[in-house]
Motif scaffolding. Structure first.
Motif, PDB file in Angstrom:
ATOM      1  N   SER A  22       2.922   0.455   2.878  1.00  9.86           N
ATOM      2  CA  SER A  22       1.944   1.446   2.445  1.00  9.86           C
ATOM      3  C   SER A  22       0.869   0.728   1.620  1.00  9.86           C
ATOM      4  O   SER A  22       1.191  -0.103   0.759  1.00  9.86           O
ATOM      5  CB  SER A  22       2.652   2.505   1.577  1.00  9.86           C
ATOM      6  N   GLY A  23      -0.388   0.987   1.943  1.00  9.40           N
ATOM      7  CA  GLY A  23      -1.480   0.348   1.204  1.00  9.40           C
ATOM      8  C   GLY A  23      -1.870  -1.026   1.734  1.00  9.40           C
ATOM      9  O   GLY A  23      -2.776  -1.669   1.187  1.00  9.40           O
ATOM     10  N   SER A  24      -1.218  -1.475   2.799  1.00  9.79           N
ATOM     11  CA  SER A  24      -1.549  -2.811   3.335  1.00  9.79           C
ATOM     12  C   SER A  24      -2.855  -2.797   4.124  1.00  9.79           C
ATOM     13  O   SER A  24      -3.415  -3.857   4.415  1.00  9.79           O
ATOM     14  CB  SER A  24      -0.399  -3.341   4.200  1.00  9.79           C
ATOM     15  N   GLY A  25      -3.313  -1.605   4.509  1.00 11.81           N
ATOM     16  CA  GLY A  25      -4.593  -1.511   5.226  1.00 11.81           C
ATOM     17  C   GLY A  25      -4.465  -1.065   6.678  1.00 11.81           C
ATOM     18  O   GLY A  25      -5.397  -1.241   7.465  1.00 11.81           O
ATOM     19  N   LYS A  26      -3.344  -0.451   7.023  1.00 12.97           N
ATOM     20  CA  LYS A  26      -3.107  -0.049   8.423  1.00 12.97           C
ATOM     21  C   LYS A  26      -4.172   0.915   8.939  1.00 12.97           C
ATOM     22  O   LYS A  26      -4.746   0.715  10.008  1.00 12.97           O
ATOM     23  CB  LYS A  26      -1.715   0.601   8.578  1.00 12.97           C
ATOM     24  N   LYS A  45      -3.088   6.387  -3.177  1.00 11.41           N
ATOM     25  CA  LYS A  45      -2.555   7.763  -3.259  1.00 11.41           C
ATOM     26  C   LYS A  45      -1.653   7.951  -4.473  1.00 11.41           C
ATOM     27  O   LYS A  45      -1.078   9.034  -4.656  1.00 11.41           O
ATOM     28  CB  LYS A  45      -1.774   8.098  -1.986  1.00 11.41           C
ATOM     29  N   PRO A  89      -8.762 -10.609   4.315  1.00 13.29           N
ATOM     30  CA  PRO A  89      -9.952 -10.518   5.175  1.00 13.29           C
ATOM     31  C   PRO A  89     -10.557  -9.114   5.080  1.00 13.29           C
ATOM     32  O   PRO A  89      -9.849  -8.152   4.772  1.00 13.29           O
ATOM     33  CB  PRO A  89      -9.413 -10.775   6.579  1.00 13.29           C
ATOM     34  N   MET A 149     -10.505  -8.240   9.973  1.00  8.86           N
ATOM     35  CA  MET A 149      -9.154  -7.916  10.477  1.00  8.86           C
ATOM     36  C   MET A 149      -9.260  -7.380  11.896  1.00  8.86           C
ATOM     37  O   MET A 149      -8.524  -7.801  12.795  1.00  8.86           O
ATOM     38  CB  MET A 149      -8.476  -6.852   9.588  1.00  8.86           C
TER      39      MET A 149
HETATM   40  N1  LIG Z   1      -9.291  -5.517   4.242  1.00  8.23           N
HETATM   41  C1  LIG Z   1      -9.383  -4.789   3.136  1.00  8.23           C
HETATM   42  N2  LIG Z   1     -10.100  -5.247   2.078  1.00  8.23           N
HETATM   43  C2  LIG Z   1     -10.186  -4.505   0.956  1.00  8.23           C
HETATM   44  N3  LIG Z   1      -9.649  -3.282   0.775  1.00  8.23           N
HETATM   45  C3  LIG Z   1      -8.935  -2.786   1.801  1.00  8.23           C
HETATM   46  C4  LIG Z   1      -8.761  -3.492   3.031  1.00  8.23           C
HETATM   47  N4  LIG Z   1      -8.018  -2.752   3.846  1.00  8.23           N
HETATM   48  C5  LIG Z   1      -7.720  -1.628   3.180  1.00  8.23           C
HETATM   49  N5  LIG Z   1      -8.277  -1.635   1.960  1.00  8.23           N
HETATM   50  C6  LIG Z   1      -8.149  -0.582   0.938  1.00  8.23           C
HETATM   51  O1  LIG Z   1      -6.780  -0.505   0.602  1.00  8.23           O
HETATM   52  C7  LIG Z   1      -6.364   0.844   0.475  1.00  8.23           C
HETATM   53  C8  LIG Z   1      -5.212   1.114   1.441  1.00  8.23           C
HETATM   54  O2  LIG Z   1      -5.694   1.029   2.759  1.00  8.23           O
HETATM   55  P1  LIG Z   1      -5.105   1.946   3.898  1.00  8.23           P
HETATM   56  O3  LIG Z   1      -5.840   1.606   5.143  1.00  8.23           O
HETATM   57  O4  LIG Z   1      -5.094   3.376   3.485  1.00  8.23           O
HETATM   58  O5  LIG Z   1      -3.606   1.381   3.982  1.00  8.23           O
HETATM   59  P2  LIG Z   1      -2.325   1.975   4.696  1.00  8.23           P
HETATM   60  O6  LIG Z   1      -2.796   2.808   5.849  1.00  8.23           O
HETATM   61  O7  LIG Z   1      -1.561   0.761   5.144  1.00  8.23           O
HETATM   62  O8  LIG Z   1      -1.594   2.752   3.658  1.00  8.23           O
HETATM   63  C9  LIG Z   1      -7.605   1.692   0.743  1.00  8.23           C
HETATM   64  O9  LIG Z   1      -8.153   2.052  -0.501  1.00  8.23           O
HETATM   65  C10 LIG Z   1      -8.510   0.781   1.512  1.00  8.23           C
HETATM   66  O10 LIG Z   1      -9.867   1.080   1.304  1.00  8.23           O
END
Ligand SMILES: Nc1ncnc2c1ncn2[C@@H]1O[C@H](COP(=O)(O)OP(=O)(O)O)[C@@H](O)[C@H]1O
Ligand SMILES: Nc1ncnc2c1ncn2[C@@H]1O[C@H](COP(=O)(O)OS(=O)(=O)O)[C@@H](OP(=O)(O)O)[C@H]1O
Length: 209
Positions: A39-43, A146, A187, A192
């Motif tokens: 969670s929070g990895s940027g998926k 979140k 990245p 990405m």
């Molecule tokens: N490559 C990135 N660089 C900087 N911030 C990012 C990147 N990818 C995601 N974020 C930020 O990290 C947070 C989590 O991303 P999110 O896509 O919601 O992750 P997930 O879906 O894995 O929970 C968001 O606030 C998003 O804007």
């Protein structure tokens, strides 16, 4: 009579227009891009950015996001291991249908258990692209958009992935997105997505067979 279990007296019906015809129409190859990570990895960010890059190249994709699907298709599921397994099984089956429709189906779910991801791979072994967002827990927890990590640390959410529930990283995946050695940064979302597009392009997914 139960509707559950193995179906009996059920027959597969073939239609005259098949996957290859649809792929020709779309000039691409149907596949599943499976994004896994904490969670929070940027998926979701990667899924959207990838969708945008593909769209701008005239390629048809569709995002199946774990969080979003839990509002509908999977609204009756929680986060116990068997619920997560069912969540991933359903999304795997839906993704397979989208791929059969000729689309580049982008599934973004934590999908923490290797066995569940491998079961999805087995549904479409030739066209399953596993993308591992290999971001350290500290980064994900620091982002905490979140506030869920905070709640998990406070014991207000039980069984939170990475805190008191496991995440099993892929042993081998098609694309691994990591912190950059040069500057220690993640990245950008565009970078990405670019990494995944390059993979798809190299493997010929962005044109018909
Ligand atoms: N490559 C990135 N660089 C900087 N911030 C990012 C990147 N990818 C995601 N974020 C930020 O990290 C947070 C989590 O991303 P999110 O896509 O919601 O992750 P997930 O879906 O894995 O929970 C968001 O606030 C998003 O804007
Ligand atoms: N216990 C627990 N563990 C992990 N995640 C939790 C939990 N409870 C709620 N959430 C929120 O649910 C989102 C993950 O849903 P997924 O369908 O991707 O999860 S899974 O693949 O079934 O493990 C996840 O979204 P992302 O942050 O986008 O990953 C969280 O917002």
């Amino acid at each position: 009579m139960s509707a559950m279990g193995n179906p009996t007296n059920i027959f597969w019906h073939e239609c005259p227009v098949g996957k290859v015809d649809r792929q020709k129409l779309l000039n691409q190859q149907g596949c599943i891009v499976w994004i896994t990570g904490l969670s929070g990895s940027g998926k979701s960010t990667l899924a959207c950015s990838l969708g945008r890059q593909l769209h701008s190249r005239g390629k048809l994709s569709y995002v199946l996001d774990g969080d979003n699907l839990r509002h509908g298709l999977n609204k009756n599921l929680g986060f116990a291991p068997e619920d997560r397994a069912e969540n991933i099984r359903r999304v795997g089956e839906v993704a397979k249908l989208f791929a059969d429709a000729g689309l580049i189906c982008i599934a973004s779910l934590i999908s923490p258990y290797r066995k569940d991801r491998d079961a999805c791979r087995a549904l479409l072994p030739e066209n399953f692209i596993e993308v591992f967002l290999n971001m350290p827990l500290e980064l994900c927890e620091g982002r905490d958009p979140k506030g869920l990590y905070k709640l998990a640390r406070a014991g207000k959410i039980k069984g939170f992935t990475g805190i008191d529930d496991p995440y099993e990283p892929p042993l081998k995946c098609e694309v691994c997105i990591e912190i950059q050695e040069k500057d220690g940064n993640c990245p950008t979302p565009n970078e990405m997505a670019g990494q995944v597009v390059t993979y798809l392009e190299d493997k010929g997914y962005l044109e018909a067979q």
